[in-house]
Design a protein around this motif. Structure first.
Motif, short mmCIF file in Angstrom:
data_model
loop_
_atom_site.label_atom_id
_atom_site.label_comp_id
_atom_site.label_asym_id
_atom_site.label_seq_id
_atom_site.Cartn_x
_atom_site.Cartn_y
_atom_site.Cartn_z
N LEU A 178 0.83 -1.22 0.00
CA LEU A 178 0.00 0.00 0.00
C LEU A 178 0.86 1.26 0.00
O LEU A 178 0.54 2.24 -0.68
CB LEU A 178 -0.93 0.02 1.21
CG LEU A 178 -2.14 -0.91 1.16
CD1 LEU A 178 -3.04 -0.68 2.38
CD2 LEU A 178 -2.95 -0.69 -0.12
N LEU A 223 2.17 1.83 -3.42
CA LEU A 223 1.11 2.40 -4.27
C LEU A 223 0.96 3.89 -3.99
O LEU A 223 0.90 4.72 -4.92
CB LEU A 223 -0.21 1.67 -4.02
CG LEU A 223 -1.46 2.31 -4.67
CD1 LEU A 223 -1.37 2.26 -6.19
CD2 LEU A 223 -2.73 1.61 -4.20
N ILE A 254 -9.36 -0.54 -1.43
CA ILE A 254 -7.93 -0.79 -1.62
C ILE A 254 -7.25 -1.33 -0.36
O ILE A 254 -6.39 -2.21 -0.44
CB ILE A 254 -7.24 0.50 -2.15
CG1 ILE A 254 -5.89 0.18 -2.74
CG2 ILE A 254 -7.18 1.58 -1.13
CD1 ILE A 254 -5.97 -0.47 -4.07
N ARG A 255 -7.68 -0.89 0.82
CA ARG A 255 -7.03 -1.36 2.05
C ARG A 255 -7.39 -2.81 2.37
O ARG A 255 -6.68 -3.50 3.09
CB ARG A 255 -7.37 -0.44 3.22
CG ARG A 255 -6.69 0.91 3.12
CD ARG A 255 -7.09 1.87 4.23
NE ARG A 255 -6.55 3.20 3.96
CZ ARG A 255 -7.07 4.06 3.07
NH1 ARG A 255 -8.14 3.72 2.37
NH2 ARG A 255 -6.51 5.23 2.86
#
Lengths: 507, 507
Positions: B276, B279, B391-392
């Motif tokens: 993450l 990203l 996304i998490r």
């Protein structure tokens, strides 16, 4: 607060001037005598009682003199309805209760966002009830990592932008009216603006939305996923349908990382061929950092400098271009722009120009482009055309119209979003002149239709352009648009008189 | 030439192997015994005579053994129809004549592009007539300056890409199947792929299209303007409707300048938190040049290296990321990527990795990502899930499923378009195992539904996912999708059995 009062400072000043010049705006029903009121119910005390029973006092406006005038008149002061009631819901459920009642009672509704439209789409034509989204202005969530932002429809674009900047995010759209326009209205009209070249249109960047249908059903399409292929993408129908298929109440937007570097340049060019060459090389050399590519012709620049007393750094060119880059590395961006300019200046494509050294200068340069519309309105009546045309013919329409009109108008000028093929053709006269209008129309629509352009690139059809849809859309497409409208709003209560031309009995 | 034969070399090899292993594909009607054939006409000699009267001999295929098998079976060899007729029109008008006749005669139609779909959407379920677009493969026009490209629906994506490169343009989409998939099928399924992060989805980049409706009417929405707000944007309805509302025959695409510099990096990371963080910093530091951000987990990499004998430059990490940049200045792009990597390596986010030094190396690195699907199929039966999740939570689903399934499957792995929140969750077993399936479903759909994700991010619903639409769409939305379907195709002749779950009598 009236919607008009929320316009940005420059535009507000203009409004004060304009309203002094033209205190009285003719009723739309008088200016367009062929328009016939639909067979809708007239507002009764019983109706009013219902609305007052489900909403608080400040959500129901009925004072015609003090409250309603701003909602009945568009910001160009070119159309005026005679609504006696403005409803200001605060939730999707309140919108649903209102529409359900109106559908059963056959009451026509005019949904209204920031009322910054240019085609008479956001004000009532007759006595439609105004449904203002202005109290639904909450930013619900912002996710910096994914860029997904959820917001109520009535949120003013500039407010949303400010909130997003705190999370290092940028809106995928930006327009001159951002101080008043609302995101729901932007979505409902598929607003374009000055960043479309970079981020594409709202069909791509709206991830989801909630809309209330004519019958009061809540259509939850508030998807927040970037990718979702589970059935028809119904939300697309509401984007650009100008409030005729449903009322957008919430929007999920895909936002982008905020660029850390923005550069603005303003250039003078001697021919339209040079303009095209600059566009071509800008696309190639600036590539991914090109964020705006705007054209201003000599007449437009003259008008904006004279009427608003603005100063241009360069003068006396037939064409001017404003280029903007937005990127993540100031050094790289400057190098790209400089190397482009070296080519363009060395080969004589660009003759003179200036680069903004700070954001204040950049804002001033943008003012020369963004305030043209305001400047034109100072000259009297403005015949406005917002068209898409093939890029090589971008300026030909202005030349052709100028020859055709001769000395009839004060001014005939062209400017706009060159990078998107979107020309704003404007013609001014001291006052509304039907002879001049008949010289312009339908010629301009014929011209655009023959080039397979669009007779309304970003402004929509609303009331003023509704009769010209056929120049850009096939009979089959129009037929099916009507069928879709009938499916979603069988009683035609949502923003009647807008988008579709009056239907003859043989249609 | 059968559609399967047109797959790219790697995939073709796999097919040969796969067909040796599994010569026989069970009929869909047998594998899904609850499916009932609709009340459509059975193909008669009279019908065949009509089609032969309007088309040439090579456009009408009826030889079941030699001609039809490739059109009846999907490329995964997981579903098989029993169509006795393939029609291959060459023009929009021929498509119109076919549909008009079928609508009157109540003949069901299965439109087919490159037949590369993964949800059984592009092959007949029973005996629907296959309408193949493969002979409509002309690139009609390419305009380098505006980027506007018009193409017939049957044009294979890779062919179109090659043509565009000659004009320094790039397609707004790219996917592993580009050697066989057709642009019309891409539009009909709203194909996503590996460049969506950069260029957005097809709702934004398709400017216009021509579609033939169920009744044979030609819907000309072949707009070529970047901006067009003249009424409802009907073309959007056909994007992603999987051939159930009309047959797309021509497409106008907004293409982009071809990037002159492409960089690919492949990195190993020790935790999903590090993924993450990579990203987040990639989005910020690479900004406008980031073109792909893909995740591969350890199990996926093991599978692709083992099954296809590919070599990975790094090994034994729980997570791998593939980053791609595409820009207009190689020096700038390298500097941006290097400075990002310096940060990520210095703070321990990325542990090891490699940058491709040339396009051959880049292709090899991409192979590790793009060929996972092919490698998984070598293990036996693959349970495939293509979901969007916040996304998490991107990898949480894989962890949860792995715990839930224990030793039942051979493998449970996750990879996909991290930058778009699009996870490909894949589970393999030696052969189809209903007990395993029941452990996976509906658990996986429940999980995704609770996170407000999408149960089909980019593959669509087709036949295989149609029963799960309700996990991602509201009852009101599904109701209105059905009404739209009924409006455009009242006899349900277009791709029946697809998208919508079987309707109970109480619906």
């Amino acid at each position: 607060m009236s919607a008009i009062n929320k316009l940005s400072v420059g535009i507000r000043k203009f409004h004060t001037t304009a309203s002094r010049l033209r205190k009285y705006v003719e009723l739309t029903a008088v200016r367009y005598p062929l328009l016939k009121r639909g067979n809708f119910s007239f507002l009764s005390d019983r109706h009013l009682g219902f609305f007052q029973s489900i909403l608080s006092a400040h959500q129901v406006l009925t004072d015609e003199l003090n409250d309603l005038s701003g909602y009945n008149v568009d910001w160009m002061r070119s159309v005026r309805g005679s609504s006696r009631l403005v409803l200001r819901p605060k939730t999707t459920e309140e919108v649903a209760a209102i529409l359900q009642y109106c559908n059963v009672q056959n009451i026509a509704i005019c949904p209204q966002g920031g009322n910054t439209g240019l085609v008479g789409g956001s004000v009532p034509v007759f006595d439609e009830v105004v449904l203002s989204l202005e109290l639904m202005d909450e930013v619900i969530s912002v996710d910096e990592l994914s860029g997904v932002t959820i917001v109520q429809a009535g949120c003013v674009l500039e407010k949303l932008e400010t909130v997003l900047h705190l999370s290092n995010l940028a809106l995928p759209l930006d327009l001159g009216a951002k101080g008043s326009c609302q995101i729901g209205g932007n979505v409902a009209t598929n607003a374009g603006g000055i960043r479309l070249l970079r981020y594409g249109n709202l069909h791509g960047s709206v991830l989801g939305l909630t809309a209330v249908l004519a019958n009061g059903q809540i259509m939850d399409c508030l998807n927040t996923n970037k990718k979702d292929n589970t059935g028809y993408d119904l939300k697309q129908l509401f984007i650009g349908s100008e409030g005729t298929l449903g009322v957008v109440t919430q929007v999920a937007l895909q936002c982008q990382p905020k660029p850390s570097s923005v550069q603005v340049g303003f250039f003078g060019l001697n021919s339209f061929e040079n303009v095209l060459e600059t566009l071509r090389l800008s696309k190639r050399n600036l590539g991914e950092i090109l964020s705006s590519c705007e054209l201003i012709d000599q007449s437009s620049l003259e008008c904006v400098t004279k009427q608003l007393e603005l100063r241009s750094p360069i003068n006396n060119f037939p064409f001017y271009m404003l280029l903007e880059t937005a990127g993540s590395n100031a050094g790289h961006d400057a190098e790209k722009l400089n190397s482009l300019l070296e080519i363009l200046i060395n080969n004589g494509t660009i003759v003179d120009g200036t680069l903004a050294v700070d954001s204040a200068q950049a804002k001033n340069l943008w003012g020369l482009r963004e305030r043209i519309s305001e400047a034109l309105a100072c000259e009297g009546y403005v015949y406005k055309y917002d068209v898409s045309v093939p890029i090589r013919q971008f300026y030909q329409l202005v030349d052709d119209i100028r020859i055709r009109l001769g000395n009839l108008p004060i001014r005939c000028c062209g400017y706009g979003h060159l990078g998107d093929g979107n020309l704003h053709l404007n013609i001014t006269s001291h006052e509304y002149n039907p002879i001049l209008l008949n010289r312009i129309e339908p010629f301009v629509y014929d011209w655009v239709g023959q080039e397979r352009g669009s007779v309304s690139a970003e402004h929509g059809l609303g009331l003023k352009k509704r009769d010209y849809m056929e120049y850009s859309k096939s009979p089959t497409a129009i037929h099916w648009m009507r069928r879709v409208k009938k499916l979603f709003d069988p009683n035609n209560i949502l923003n009647p008189y807008k988008i579709f031309p009056e239907q003859s009995s043989t249609d």
